[in-house]
Design a protein around this motif. Structure first.
Motif, PDB file in Angstrom:
ATOM      1  N   ASP A  29      14.496  -0.376  -8.966  1.00 11.98           N
ATOM      2  CA  ASP A  29      13.451   0.432  -8.055  1.00 11.98           C
ATOM      3  C   ASP A  29      13.913   1.837  -8.040  1.00 11.98           C
ATOM      4  O   ASP A  29      12.706   2.676  -8.265  1.00 11.98           O
ATOM      5  CB  ASP A  29      13.375  -0.099  -6.654  1.00 11.98           C
ATOM      6  CG  ASP A  29      12.598  -1.404  -6.693  1.00 11.98           C
ATOM      7  OD1 ASP A  29      11.823  -1.869  -7.773  1.00 11.98           O
ATOM      8  OD2 ASP A  29      12.691  -2.193  -5.818  1.00 11.98           O
ATOM      9  N   LYS A  30      15.206   2.171  -7.754  1.00 13.70           N
ATOM     10  CA  LYS A  30      15.551   3.499  -7.537  1.00 13.70           C
ATOM     11  C   LYS A  30      15.353   4.359  -8.871  1.00 13.70           C
ATOM     12  O   LYS A  30      14.895   5.497  -8.974  1.00 13.70           O
ATOM     13  CB  LYS A  30      16.951   3.703  -7.253  1.00 13.70           C
ATOM     14  CG  LYS A  30      17.483   5.031  -6.944  1.00 13.70           C
ATOM     15  CD  LYS A  30      18.848   5.088  -6.386  1.00 13.70           C
ATOM     16  CE  LYS A  30      20.127   4.603  -7.274  1.00 13.70           C
ATOM     17  NZ  LYS A  30      21.439   4.553  -6.695  1.00 13.70           N
ATOM     18  N   VAL A  31      15.709   3.576  -9.803  1.00  8.30           N
ATOM     19  CA  VAL A  31      15.512   4.371 -11.331  1.00  8.30           C
ATOM     20  C   VAL A  31      14.090   4.734 -11.837  1.00  8.30           C
ATOM     21  O   VAL A  31      13.761   5.721 -12.141  1.00  8.30           O
ATOM     22  CB  VAL A  31      16.359   3.351 -12.430  1.00  8.30           C
ATOM     23  CG1 VAL A  31      15.662   3.838 -13.786  1.00  8.30           C
ATOM     24  CG2 VAL A  31      17.757   3.409 -12.207  1.00  8.30           C
ATOM     25  N   HIS A  32      13.170   3.421 -11.354  1.00 10.88           N
ATOM     26  CA  HIS A  32      11.868   3.662 -11.768  1.00 10.88           C
ATOM     27  C   HIS A  32      11.125   4.752 -10.752  1.00 10.88           C
ATOM     28  O   HIS A  32      10.438   5.713 -11.375  1.00 10.88           O
ATOM     29  CB  HIS A  32      11.280   2.299 -11.641  1.00 10.88           C
ATOM     30  CG  HIS A  32       9.637   2.433 -12.053  1.00 10.88           C
ATOM     31  ND1 HIS A  32       8.883   2.918 -13.154  1.00 10.88           N
ATOM     32  CD2 HIS A  32       8.500   2.395 -11.069  1.00 10.88           C
ATOM     33  CE1 HIS A  32       7.803   2.812 -13.163  1.00 10.88           C
ATOM     34  NE2 HIS A  32       7.349   2.386 -12.027  1.00 10.88           N
ATOM     35  N   ASN A  33      11.641   4.627  -9.520  1.00 14.08           N
ATOM     36  CA  ASN A  33      10.964   5.596  -8.460  1.00 14.08           C
ATOM     37  C   ASN A  33      11.463   7.089  -8.839  1.00 14.08           C
ATOM     38  O   ASN A  33      10.503   8.212  -8.797  1.00 14.08           O
ATOM     39  CB  ASN A  33      11.207   5.385  -7.156  1.00 14.08           C
ATOM     40  CG  ASN A  33      10.975   3.837  -6.641  1.00 14.08           C
ATOM     41  OD1 ASN A  33       9.692   3.556  -7.297  1.00 14.08           O
ATOM     42  ND2 ASN A  33      11.163   3.455  -5.697  1.00 14.08           N
ATOM     43  N   THR A  34      12.693   7.177  -9.446  1.00 19.35           N
ATOM     44  CA  THR A  34      13.400   8.802  -9.698  1.00 19.35           C
ATOM     45  C   THR A  34      12.261   9.078 -10.981  1.00 19.35           C
ATOM     46  O   THR A  34      12.128  10.247 -11.069  1.00 19.35           O
ATOM     47  CB  THR A  34      14.668   8.501  -9.952  1.00 19.35           C
ATOM     48  OG1 THR A  34      15.134   7.663  -8.858  1.00 19.35           O
ATOM     49  CG2 THR A  34      15.405   9.784 -10.390  1.00 19.35           C
ATOM     50  N   THR A  35      12.218   8.249 -11.677  1.00 20.26           N
ATOM     51  CA  THR A  35      11.450   8.535 -12.896  1.00 20.26           C
ATOM     52  C   THR A  35       9.842   8.834 -12.674  1.00 20.26           C
ATOM     53  O   THR A  35       9.597  10.077 -13.343  1.00 20.26           O
ATOM     54  CB  THR A  35      11.340   7.375 -14.160  1.00 20.26           C
ATOM     55  OG1 THR A  35      12.911   6.894 -14.184  1.00 20.26           O
ATOM     56  CG2 THR A  35      10.740   7.753 -15.341  1.00 20.26           C
ATOM     57  N   ALA A  36       9.324   8.190 -11.721  1.00 24.25           N
ATOM     58  CA  ALA A  36       8.011   8.585 -11.401  1.00 24.25           C
ATOM     59  C   ALA A  36       8.052   9.816 -10.445  1.00 24.25           C
ATOM     60  O   ALA A  36       7.150  10.651 -11.058  1.00 24.25           O
ATOM     61  CB  ALA A  36       7.426   7.461 -10.550  1.00 24.25           C
ATOM     62  N   THR A  37       9.062  10.168  -9.871  1.00 24.86           N
ATOM     63  CA  THR A  37       9.144  11.450  -9.015  1.00 24.86           C
ATOM     64  C   THR A  37       9.227  12.697 -10.251  1.00 24.86           C
ATOM     65  O   THR A  37       8.662  13.718 -10.023  1.00 24.86           O
ATOM     66  CB  THR A  37      10.436  11.486  -8.063  1.00 24.86           C
ATOM     67  OG1 THR A  37      10.368  10.265  -7.283  1.00 24.86           O
ATOM     68  CG2 THR A  37      10.255  12.880  -7.335  1.00 24.86           C
ATOM     69  N   LEU A  38      10.091  12.547 -11.122  1.00 24.58           N
ATOM     70  CA  LEU A  38      10.188  13.520 -12.131  1.00 24.58           C
ATOM     71  C   LEU A  38       8.872  13.747 -12.890  1.00 24.58           C
ATOM     72  O   LEU A  38       8.436  14.974 -13.238  1.00 24.58           O
ATOM     73  CB  LEU A  38      11.312  12.963 -13.036  1.00 24.58           C
ATOM     74  CG  LEU A  38      11.522  13.808 -14.420  1.00 24.58           C
ATOM     75  CD1 LEU A  38      12.092  15.543 -13.856  1.00 24.58           C
ATOM     76  CD2 LEU A  38      12.591  13.406 -15.206  1.00 24.58           C
TER      77      LEU A  38
END
Length: 950
Positions: free
Chosen positions: A358-367
């Motif tokens: 989740d952290k990886v995906h959410n960080t990607t979405a934020t970028l």
């Protein structure tokens, strides 16, 4: 006594031991023993041209200086390789622990229950995340795993497909570039035609037998393959999916969509990048393909008392006794790395992995959101961790590298950014700053991580995973540390006693050689960074290539093959390319002596060659007349001879130069299997005996630890005419001008562990390397003479000397009802791992002590073997209730209230005085191999549940 000398620390026997050892052997000096062992016409006439030996301290200072030449950027390249957080509890207790990294492949299951359980965890993790019925215990890397999938699906084609010659294999254009290169290498010799294209435009025509898809794609797109796979199944076309293991926490398992094979790498489960390896690949498939699955499978069975036990399942298939009908090879595992990846899943559990994903995906979405705010076009409608920006890639690259950041640039207008578990909010702002500078836009500050929603609903994961107790029990460091220690105590490794395996060279893996592996300056380098960022690696790897080239007497070396079997295959493919370049593509006959390693014919078949077996004489040597006859018979099509030197029978064959000249006379090339190179270094070399190419097992001769069955490195060294054909890589330039396509995923293979062999050579130096070889021969001949009169040595040289290993004949003991396996299991009670059982001759033990073992340890082993010989004389075929048939004896047996055996507890557990000082207890009695193969269970489900179901 020079305490600074690494050779002093590496070589076991002391100077004071030498007179007695030489007297036992019956020679006056070490030089006399060499004269009587090694044929005079192959002895090197000069010393090796290598650097002066370093002390351990000098080496550690030197390798630190080399490490500082590497530039560790923040790297978002992806392509199957990601920075990762290595849990310190796993780093300290597994990666840096000789109890784990010095173990051997678990052929002796009773003393490998810890490693076997860790691998069963790995298999269960892979099966759960992929949704497949069966997973193996790891492969070498994602690219070679994909090639194995292509080969497996080719082997299991339907009768109709074979009749219609369906040989096309469709590869999605979104597959990783290094994987496509390896696929091309492996497809060529077996007659597979690769077709690359857009999976959305695939026509499912009859000429295709299989498909490979990437999930998510190379630049990040997530496709739902449910409809595609359904149509492929309807068209009788089987589907392999290369899947990112972490993404499967959020993406639906390919098995749920009907995939036939799922492959990938587990590198991002807590394994350092290491400039390309070693990393554990995974391979999962349907149970109906169990007889075709490559590599090793760990299965559940029971022991003599009916207790649950583990062992390598389907070992007959795994060993590929079918030899010239093999489709794969056994040297395909990365056990130490698989253990680490499995423990990463144990430590984090399903909820922890969910949090990381989740952290990886959410960080990607934020970028993605921040870059879109800058007015940039983000190309991927769907993604897990990778986005693609349409912009001036050249400009971005210049600015990013100035800020110590690496992206991936598929073309001049695209920047691909792969986020990982180490990416922080601070990192995001640094990435955004690159694009702000490039676009001259107003600075955007990312202040929080938003929730991502870029995974298509039809591809979102709905099935549970890691529900077994082991993945839900050890989430504190204290608990995991104790669990790891509990498993470690079940395994016999080199930190307990000698492992005298013939052909496997279980020597010291020195701590000074191992220390740099934990240095992030070596561990955190992506294999596809610009070459100038890996200056330390480049210098060390180039130096290692030069060292190996000098040691073998050849012209050049490729470090790319990441196992011994890969080295065999690479060497033969280079020979194949050489013949083709001369207009002699018809040369496809490979002569292989009957005594050869089982991997030799398997590699030859995989390289598209036809195997012709040559005879051995009564003395175990190659029958030169038979070889000459077959070379002449096939002279128009002779491609190569595969020969092991010294021979697999532990003998320096004096006719070796005549043998190699016969092959050259009839137009062939000589491939020398380097499994026994530990008996050559500094005394002779493959170039000297007339070979053209050899592979080296760096995990044998050059001190990389076996790690329980991997990591391994199998570089190839070649003569001048073969240099142009050394393997290449599609991203980083390496190899020859006319080089074959890639053998492994990374350009320099498993670079991180190559540091170990570099250290070994730098610290031993010329005299130390030669002395190591001499003492390996000394130790083998000392054992041979000490066992004389108790065991017959099957083969010896012309002056009755062994090379660095010897074969003792156990077949006469059948008259007492004793099999070679009984001796192997009884040795466990004496605290030793068995020598190699029934290879290369059924009913024998092949013993290789290595130079690292002291005279005291050799004597303990010999005392144990002699004591067992006396036990053999005391038993009969009629009475099977004896100390040999019941071996090994567990602590549970010894402490039971009932003792129904016609010998004492002391005789069972403490047969010699030294055993009491350092007792190793096996945790299970002898395992039932047949039961486990009849009732194949390869996940963490308890055997009781399976037995009830059955």
């Amino acid at each position: 006594m020079n305490t600074d000398s690494f050779a002093l620390r590496h070589i076991g026997p002391r100077r004071s031991d030498l007179p007695e050892m030489l007297k036992t052997i019956g020679v006056e000096s070490l030089d006399q023993l060499m004269f009587e062992t090694v044929p005079d016409d192959i002895i090197m006439k000069r010393d090796l041209d290598l650097d002066v030996a370093m002390t351990e301290q000098e080496y550690l200072e030197h390798i630190t200086e080399m490490a500082e030449k590497n530039k560790v950027f923040k790297t978002y390249i992806g392509l199957g390789y990601y920075p990762t957080n290595i849990p310190p509890v796993i780093q300290r207790n597994i990666l840096e622990n000789p109890g784990w990294y010095t173990a051997y492949t678990p052929y002796q299951a009773e003393i490998a229950q810890g490693r076997l359980e860790a691998l069963l965890n790995f298999q269960t993790m892979v099966s759960d995340l992929t949704g497949m019925e069966l997973a193996n215990a790891s492969l070498l890397d994602e690219s070679t795993a994909a090639a194995e999938a292509m080969s497996l699906l080719f082997a299991v084609r339907s009768r109709e497909q074979k009749k219609n010659n369906a040989v096309k294999f469709f590869v999605s254009e979104e597959v990783l570039p290094q994987t496509l290169s390896v696929l091309k290498t492996r497809a060529l010799p077996i007659g597979v035609e690769i077709v690359v294209g857009n999976h959305k435009e695939f026509d499912f025509s009859e000429g295709f037998y299989g498909v490979l898809l990437q999930y998510p794609g190379r630049t990040g797109n997530v496709h739902s393959f449910k409809d595609f796979i359904a149509q492929a199944n309807h068209s009788n076309i089987k589907v392999a999916v290369a899947a990112d293991i972490l993404s499967l926490v959020k993406l639906e398992a390919p098995g749920q969509f009907g995939a036939d094979v799922v492959v990938g790498t587990t590198q991002r489960f807590g394994i350092p990048l290491g400039y390309g390896g070693p990393h554990a690949a995974y391979f999962a498939t349907r149970e109906e393909f169990k007889r075709h699955i490559p590599g090793r499978i760990i299965g559940v069975t029971k022991d003599l008392d009916g207790n649950r036990a583990l062992r390598m399942a389907l070992q007959t298939r795994e060993q590929h006794i079918k030899r010239d009908r093999a489709t794969s090879n056994i040297c395909t595992a990365q056990v130490l790395l698989a253990v680490m990846a499995g423990m990463y899943a144990v430590y984090n559990g399903p909820e922890g992995l969910q949090d990381i994903a989740d952290k990886v995906h959410n960080t990607t979405a934020t970028l993605a959101n921040a870059l879109e705010e800058l007015g940039l076009y983000q190309m991927n409608d769907t993604y897990f961790d990778t986005i693609a920006i349409k912009t001036d890639a050249t400009k971005i690259k210049y600015i990013a590298e100035a800020k110590n950041i690496n992206f991936y640039y598929p073309d001049e207008e695209t920047v691909s950014i792969a986020v990982n578990e180490t990416t922080t909010l601070k990192d995001l702002n640094k990435i955004v700053a690159v694009f702000v500078e490039a676009t001259n836009k107003k600075v955007i500050k990312v202040s929080e991580i938003i929730k991502g929603n870029a995974i298509p609903a039809e591809a979102a994961r709905k099935t549970k995973f890691l529900t077994n107790e082991v993945f839900n029990s050890y989430h504190s460091e204290t608990e995991l540390m104790r669990y790891i220690k509990k498993l470690e105590r079940k395994d016999l490794s080199l930190n307990h006693s000698m492992i005298p395996l013939g052909s496997c060279t279980m020597k010291l893996n020195a701590a000074a050689e191992m220390l740099p592996l934990s240095d992030p300056q070596w561990g955190n380098i992506h294999p596809f960074v610009p070459i100038e960022q890996a200056e330390g690696y480049q210098q060390v790897l180039k130096k290692l290539e030069d060292q190996l080239t000098e040691i073998t007497g050849f012209a050049a070396t490729s470090l790319q093959p990441n196992s011994g079997a890969q080295g065999e295959y690479a060497g033969l493919m280079v020979i194949r390319a050489y013949h083709e370049s001369r207009g002699e593509a018809n040369r496809n006959i490979c002569l292989i002596p009957s005594s050869a390693h089982g991997t030799n014919p398997a590699s030859a078949v995989m390289a598209g060659m036809k195997v012709v077996v040559t005879k051995a004489g009564d003395n175990g040597n190659i029958d030169v007349d038979d070889l000459r006859e077959k070379a002449e018979k096939h002279k128009d099509n002779l491609a190569a001879l595969m020969v092991t030197y010294p021979s697999t029978h532990g003998v320096y064959e004096s006719a070796i130069k005549e043998i190699t000249s016969i092959i050259h006379q009839y137009g062939g090339q000589v491939y020398m299997d380097g499994a026994n190179m530990n008996a050559q270094v500094g005394l002779t070399n493959p170039g000297n005996i007339g070979a053209d190419v050899c592979h080296l097992n760096l995990h044998k001769t050059f001190s990389i630890p076996h790690g329980g069955g991997g990591p391994g490195v199998g570089p190839i060294c070649v003569a001048k005419q073969l240099v142009p054909f050394l393997p290449t890589n599609p991203i980083v330039k390496t190899g020859g001008e006319k080089g074959i396509s890639a053998i492994s995923a990374a350009p320099f293979g498993s670079s991180l562990v190559c540091l170990i062999s570099y250290a070994y050579i730098r610290m031993l130096g010329v005299s130390g390397l030669k002395r190591a070889t001499q003492f390996a021969i000394l130790n083998a001949n000392y054992i041979k003479e000490r066992l004389k009169g108790h065991y017959e040595t099957l083969y010896s040289g012309e002056r009755n000397r062994a090379a660095h290993e010897l074969i003792v004949d156990c077949r006469p003991f059948k008259e007492h009802g004793v099999e070679v396996t009984d001796i192997a299991k009884r040795l466990i009670d004496y605290g030793f791992h068995s020598p190699t059982v029934s290879f290369p001759v059924t009913g024998t033990l092949m013993i290789e002590p290595t130079e690292s073992e002291s005279k005291e340890e050799l004597d303990r082993f010999c005392d144990a073997m002699i004591a067992i010989r006396m036990e053999i004389d005391s038993v009969s075929k009629e009475n099977t209730n004896n100390v040999l048939k019941n071996a090994p004896h567990t602590l549970r047996m010894l402490t039971d209230d009932v003792w129904d055996f016609p010998y004492s507890r002391k005789e069972a557990a403490y047969p010699l005085a030294y055993v009491g000082e350092n007792k190793f207890w096996p945790t299970v009695r002898r395992v039932d191999e047949a039961y486990g193969d009849r009732n194949l269970v390869c996940t963490c489900e308890p055997i009781e549940a399976f037995m009830e179901e059955a």
